[in-house]
Design a protein around this motif. Structure first.
Motif, PDB file in Angstrom:
ATOM      1  N   ALA A   1       9.685  18.406 -10.011  1.00 54.07           N
ATOM      2  CA  ALA A   1      10.100  18.180  -8.626  1.00 54.07           C
ATOM      3  C   ALA A   1       8.914  17.848  -7.724  1.00 54.07           C
ATOM      4  N   GLN A   2       7.760  18.486  -7.977  1.00 53.89           N
ATOM      5  CA  GLN A   2       6.571  18.225  -7.178  1.00 53.89           C
ATOM      6  C   GLN A   2       5.629  17.229  -7.850  1.00 53.89           C
ATOM      7  N   SER A   3       6.025  16.734  -9.012  1.00 55.66           N
ATOM      8  CA  SER A   3       5.340  15.629  -9.685  1.00 55.66           C
ATOM      9  C   SER A   3       3.872  15.926 -10.000  1.00 55.66           C
TER      10      SER A   3
ATOM     11  N   ALA B   1       0.824  -1.210   0.000  1.00 58.21           N
ATOM     12  CA  ALA B   1       0.000   0.000   0.000  1.00 58.21           C
ATOM     13  C   ALA B   1       0.858   1.260   0.000  1.00 58.21           C
ATOM     14  N   GLU B   2       1.847   1.319   0.885  1.00 57.78           N
ATOM     15  CA  GLU B   2       2.670   2.522   1.010  1.00 57.78           C
ATOM     16  C   GLU B   2       3.463   2.787  -0.259  1.00 57.78           C
ATOM     17  N   ASN B   3       4.037   1.738  -0.839  1.00 60.44           N
ATOM     18  CA  ASN B   3       4.852   1.942  -2.039  1.00 60.44           C
ATOM     19  C   ASN B   3       3.999   2.272  -3.257  1.00 60.44           C
ATOM     20  N   THR B   4       2.809   1.710  -3.331  1.00 62.47           N
ATOM     21  CA  THR B   4       1.926   2.059  -4.446  1.00 62.47           C
ATOM     22  C   THR B   4       1.525   3.524  -4.370  1.00 62.47           C
ATOM     23  N   TYR B   5       1.089   3.973  -3.200  1.00 58.91           N
ATOM     24  CA  TYR B   5       0.682   5.371  -3.049  1.00 58.91           C
ATOM     25  C   TYR B   5       1.856   6.320  -3.275  1.00 58.91           C
ATOM     26  N   GLU B   6       3.035   5.947  -2.793  1.00 58.40           N
ATOM     27  CA  GLU B   6       4.218   6.782  -3.012  1.00 58.40           C
ATOM     28  C   GLU B   6       4.529   6.912  -4.498  1.00 58.40           C
ATOM     29  N   MET B   7       4.428   5.807  -5.214  1.00 58.86           N
ATOM     30  CA  MET B   7       4.701   5.845  -6.649  1.00 58.86           C
ATOM     31  C   MET B   7       3.677   6.700  -7.389  1.00 58.86           C
ATOM     32  N   VAL B   8       2.425   6.608  -7.007  1.00 58.85           N
ATOM     33  CA  VAL B   8       1.393   7.433  -7.648  1.00 58.85           C
ATOM     34  C   VAL B   8       1.666   8.908  -7.362  1.00 58.85           C
ATOM     35  N   ARG B   9       2.001   9.204  -6.111  1.00 57.48           N
ATOM     36  CA  ARG B   9       2.229  10.597  -5.712  1.00 57.48           C
ATOM     37  C   ARG B   9       3.417  11.204  -6.460  1.00 57.48           C
ATOM     38  N   TRP B  10       4.472  10.441  -6.644  1.00 59.17           N
ATOM     39  CA  TRP B  10       5.713  10.978  -7.213  1.00 59.17           C
ATOM     40  C   TRP B  10       5.998  10.431  -8.612  1.00 59.17           C
ATOM     41  N   TRP B  11       4.968  10.019  -9.334  1.00 58.20           N
ATOM     42  CA  TRP B  11       5.145   9.323 -10.607  1.00 58.20           C
ATOM     43  C   TRP B  11       5.954  10.116 -11.617  1.00 58.20           C
ATOM     44  N   ARG B  12       5.649  11.381 -11.788  1.00 61.61           N
ATOM     45  CA  ARG B  12       6.357  12.166 -12.799  1.00 61.61           C
ATOM     46  C   ARG B  12       7.827  12.339 -12.422  1.00 61.61           C
ATOM     47  N   LEU B  13       8.093  12.634 -11.161  1.00 59.88           N
ATOM     48  CA  LEU B  13       9.474  12.799 -10.709  1.00 59.88           C
ATOM     49  C   LEU B  13      10.259  11.502 -10.873  1.00 59.88           C
ATOM     50  N   VAL B  14       9.676  10.394 -10.437  1.00 59.47           N
ATOM     51  CA  VAL B  14      10.359   9.097 -10.541  1.00 59.47           C
ATOM     52  C   VAL B  14      10.635   8.748 -11.999  1.00 59.47           C
ATOM     53  N   GLY B  15       9.648   9.000 -12.872  1.00 59.62           N
ATOM     54  CA  GLY B  15       9.837   8.715 -14.289  1.00 59.62           C
ATOM     55  C   GLY B  15      10.937   9.553 -14.907  1.00 59.62           C
ATOM     56  N   GLU B  16      11.015  10.810 -14.515  1.00 65.61           N
ATOM     57  CA  GLU B  16      12.058  11.708 -15.032  1.00 65.61           C
ATOM     58  C   GLU B  16      13.440  11.236 -14.586  1.00 65.61           C
ATOM     59  N   ILE B  17      13.573  10.918 -13.317  1.00 68.26           N
ATOM     60  CA  ILE B  17      14.866  10.477 -12.788  1.00 68.26           C
ATOM     61  C   ILE B  17      15.259   9.123 -13.360  1.00 68.26           C
ATOM     62  N   GLY B  18      14.259   8.237 -13.513  1.00 73.29           N
ATOM     63  CA  GLY B  18      14.547   6.903 -14.028  1.00 73.29           C
ATOM     64  C   GLY B  18      14.783   6.868 -15.520  1.00 73.29           C
ATOM     65  N   GLU B  19      14.426   7.974 -16.212  1.00 72.91           N
ATOM     66  CA  GLU B  19      14.614   8.073 -17.656  1.00 72.91           C
ATOM     67  C   GLU B  19      14.019   6.877 -18.400  1.00 72.91           C
ATOM     68  N   ILE B  20      12.799   6.524 -18.039  1.00 70.53           N
ATOM     69  CA  ILE B  20      12.100   5.438 -18.722  1.00 70.53           C
ATOM     70  C   ILE B  20      11.394   6.010 -19.944  1.00 70.53           C
ATOM     71  N   GLU B  21      11.752   5.562 -21.106  1.00 72.41           N
ATOM     72  CA  GLU B  21      11.159   6.079 -22.329  1.00 72.41           C
ATOM     73  C   GLU B  21       9.653   5.792 -22.369  1.00 72.41           C
TER      74      GLU B  21
END
Length: 215
Positions: free
Chosen positions: A131-133, A48-68
């Protein structure tokens, strides 16, 4: 940190349903947890915690991870399961720079480096939308409507909300509910948010608490 692949795959599946099938996050998590009754409380909390965290920060995580093709449009994800799992690894490093992979079940994490991830986060620190996703349209609308107040509002929006519950006065009052919850291991405290509201002091699946089951 010992990670179990089934739990990471569960988070990835939840994210796939949320972003690819446009389903509500809370409903996805609820169904996912119900379908796996053997998971313990820690497992459930992790998912639950990791799913919500990923949803909250999805844009930031995607930018840092450079996933095409991770974010061709807000709310649309073209990434496959492997890419999603890799992004989960990126987020684990973001949340804890000291995070280390202590087992070899995750080839998707190959090459992830805490220092590089921290540097990429710093590189976008002044780009508010990343930064704020948040999506571009939301940032533009908020700036137009509340101007300089937006930064403070956005920071508050990105905080993890507490779990607030309300006593059903047809069945119990707030103080008796607080006592009942404590006896079941759920500590809570009163809050000025609402007359009948209590804030749980630890997160968990409140839907399984005796009080919730009894209405």
């Amino acid at each position: 940190m010992k990670l179990h692949r089934p739990l990471i795959e569960a988070v990835a599946e939840a994210l796939r349903q949320i972003f690819q099938e446009d389903k509500y996050a809370d409903k996805v998590i609820e169904r996912l947890l119900k379908s796996n009754p053997k998971w313990g409380s820690r497992d459930r909390a992790f998912i639950a915690e990791n799913t919500y965290e990923m949803v909250r920060w999805w844009r930031l995580v995607g930018e840092i991870g450079e996933i095409e093709n991770c974010l061709p449009l807000w709310g649309e994800i073209a990434g496959d399961t492997k890419s999603i799992i890799r992004l989960i690894g990126v987020n684990l490093f973001l949340r804890n720079p000291e995070f280390q992979i202590l087992n070899s079940q995750f080839p998707e994490f190959t090459g992830l480096d805490a220092k590089v991830i921290a540097e990429r986060k710093m590189a976008v620190a002044n780009e508010r939308r990343i930064a704020q996703s948040i999506p571009d349209w939301m940032d533009e609308l908020a700036v137009a409507e509340i101007g300089e107040k937006w930064d403070a509002e956005l920071a508050a929006l990105n905080q993890t909300a507490p779990v607030v519950i309300r006593a059903n006065r047809l069945k119990i009052n707030k103080l008796d509910l607080k006592k009942q919850l404590a006896e079941a291991g759920w500590e809570s405290e009163e809050t000025p948010l609402a007359p009948d509201a209590l804030v749980l002091l630890r997160r968990g699946n409140v839907f399984q608490s005796p009080g919730f089951q009894q209405g």
